[in-house]
Design an enzyme around this catalytic site. Sequence first.
Site, PDB file in Angstrom:
ATOM      1  N   GLY A  83      -5.758  -7.987  -0.380  1.00  0.00           N
ATOM      2  CA  GLY A  83      -5.750  -6.723   0.341  1.00  0.00           C
ATOM      3  C   GLY A  83      -4.304  -6.330   0.563  1.00  0.00           C
ATOM      4  N   GLY A  85      -1.345  -6.661   2.100  1.00  0.00           N
ATOM      5  CA  GLY A  85      -0.767  -7.618   3.023  1.00  0.00           C
ATOM      6  C   GLY A  85       0.503  -7.128   3.677  1.00  0.00           C
ATOM      7  N   ARG A  86       1.191  -6.198   3.025  1.00  0.00           N
ATOM      8  CA  ARG A  86       2.431  -5.672   3.597  1.00  0.00           C
ATOM      9  C   ARG A  86       2.559  -4.169   3.358  1.00  0.00           C
ATOM     10  NH1 ARG A  86       7.359  -7.493  -0.457  1.00  0.00           N
ATOM     11  NH2 ARG A  86       6.305  -7.113  -2.432  1.00  0.00           N
ATOM     12  N   LYS A 106       5.379   0.548   2.196  1.00  0.00           N
ATOM     13  CA  LYS A 106       5.424  -0.859   1.811  1.00  0.00           C
ATOM     14  C   LYS A 106       6.494  -1.575   2.633  1.00  0.00           C
ATOM     15  CE  LYS A 106       5.686  -3.592  -2.470  1.00  0.00           C
ATOM     16  NZ  LYS A 106       5.823  -3.467  -3.949  1.00  0.00           N
ATOM     17  N   ASP A 243      -5.711  -6.636  -9.433  1.00  0.00           N
ATOM     18  CA  ASP A 243      -5.398  -5.878  -8.223  1.00  0.00           C
ATOM     19  C   ASP A 243      -4.142  -5.043  -8.379  1.00  0.00           C
ATOM     20  OD1 ASP A 243      -4.362  -8.716  -8.103  1.00  0.00           O
ATOM     21  OD2 ASP A 243      -3.215  -7.870  -6.441  1.00  0.00           O
TER      22      ASP A 243
END
Length: 477
Positions: A83, A85-86, A106, A243
């Site tokens: 997913g 994450g950052r 980001k 992904d």
Amino acid sequence: MALEFDNRYARDFPSLYSAQEPMGFAEPQLVVANDALVAELGLAEEQERLADWFGGRLPLPGAQPLAQKYTGHQFGVYNPMLGDGRGLLLGEVKDGQGGFWDLHLKGAGPTPYARGGDGRAVLRSCIREFLASEALHHLGIPTTRALCVVAGELPVQREHVERGAMLTRVARTHIRFGHFEHCFHRGLGEELKGLMDYVIERHWPDLQGQPAKVFFERVVHKTARMVALWQAYGFAHGVMNTDNFSILGDTFDFGPYGFLDDYQPGFVCNHSDHSGRYAFDAQPSIALWNLNCLAMALSPLIASDDLVAALKQFQPALAGHYLKTMGRRLGLCEVSGQDAPLINELLALLADEAQDYNLAFRWLGEARQDDKLIPCRDHYVDRARFDAWAERYLARLRLQDVGDQGRQLAMNDANPLYVLRNYLAQNAIAAAEQGDFSEVRRLYGLLQNPFTDQPGMAAYAQKAPDWGKRLEVSCSS
């Protein structure tokens, strides 16, 4: 002019994200901004607010920040824990032409999908993504874009302590193959179909009312074109996990990428890729592998025979786009499968002599037919082999009614003089880490016109030095 948000993803897919506010910098500093995108989004009068908005210090009016949930295959292994994450999807912005653009931040801190990470990005990686996405865009390769890079005072630990930064990505969508994989493996049938309908209505309205198989065929063809252009222009992505594949066929998620210096078909740009899974010459087969994963995810919506039929279209579609682009690079007005041996023989020669991939085509474009390409041959060690190839090439050129001047202009329009070589990016990063952002901005300006000879920029059109070819780039980049 205020941004006009229509955050449909947030409304329609509550099970596929976690709402979260950015963890901003106390003293954000604008490193570089994409002036064209700033103007296109109607932010030209808001320049002084870019650092605060996209450094997370002030909320962006109309935004609904969220971290998307998806999964995917990483180096061939399915990982259900993925997913954003950052990263945070700030929202979906409507442009003046009725199109929609995701704004994505980001490096704004950890999310529920950070898997123990700090959720931060470093100045180095943000600069690399900004430059790469814009370099690809101006080469004509489908890609996400970058709006700006904002540096903060926060120290971030990677291989060593680095300066934290945030990058604002602009993309037509952030929906990846991994979104569909997540829905399939979790049995989320309603969301699976909803994602497909969302993509069609937002971005491919001509497919409305068509069978679902037509949607997958479109994804296959868009992916084939993207990868064909990567191969034609020598771009190695480095981490082709599912992904990291956009459903729209746009280049997505820049990490340890690299443009070829010397022509090495087996070039591996990611020094963490010990098996060479994502080597340059493996990219077409990996893209097809990823499409097979997507086909499985879409199997509740599309019959297996239709999925297989669509997958069979990938190779001929990729070959067609590649052949057309390489034909343009060689100055051929029309190209057919009969020209493939001529292209392949040149590539074999470049590989055996470790010739600079992109400069080799500029040399050809600058050489004259009536001189039998003699100045060009001086770059080669095996001149007899080059002469034999050049004789076939010249014979092919004589089949079209184009003189040297027309061919040279056409070839210069197809062959970049300036390429984002790793060492050029590294030079800009090194200066930026010392607080000097001028080289980042200079390089960005240069890459906006990669095909045009620009005064005073000859140093940027040279072969990479030996040290520049040996730079190691990893996923933390």
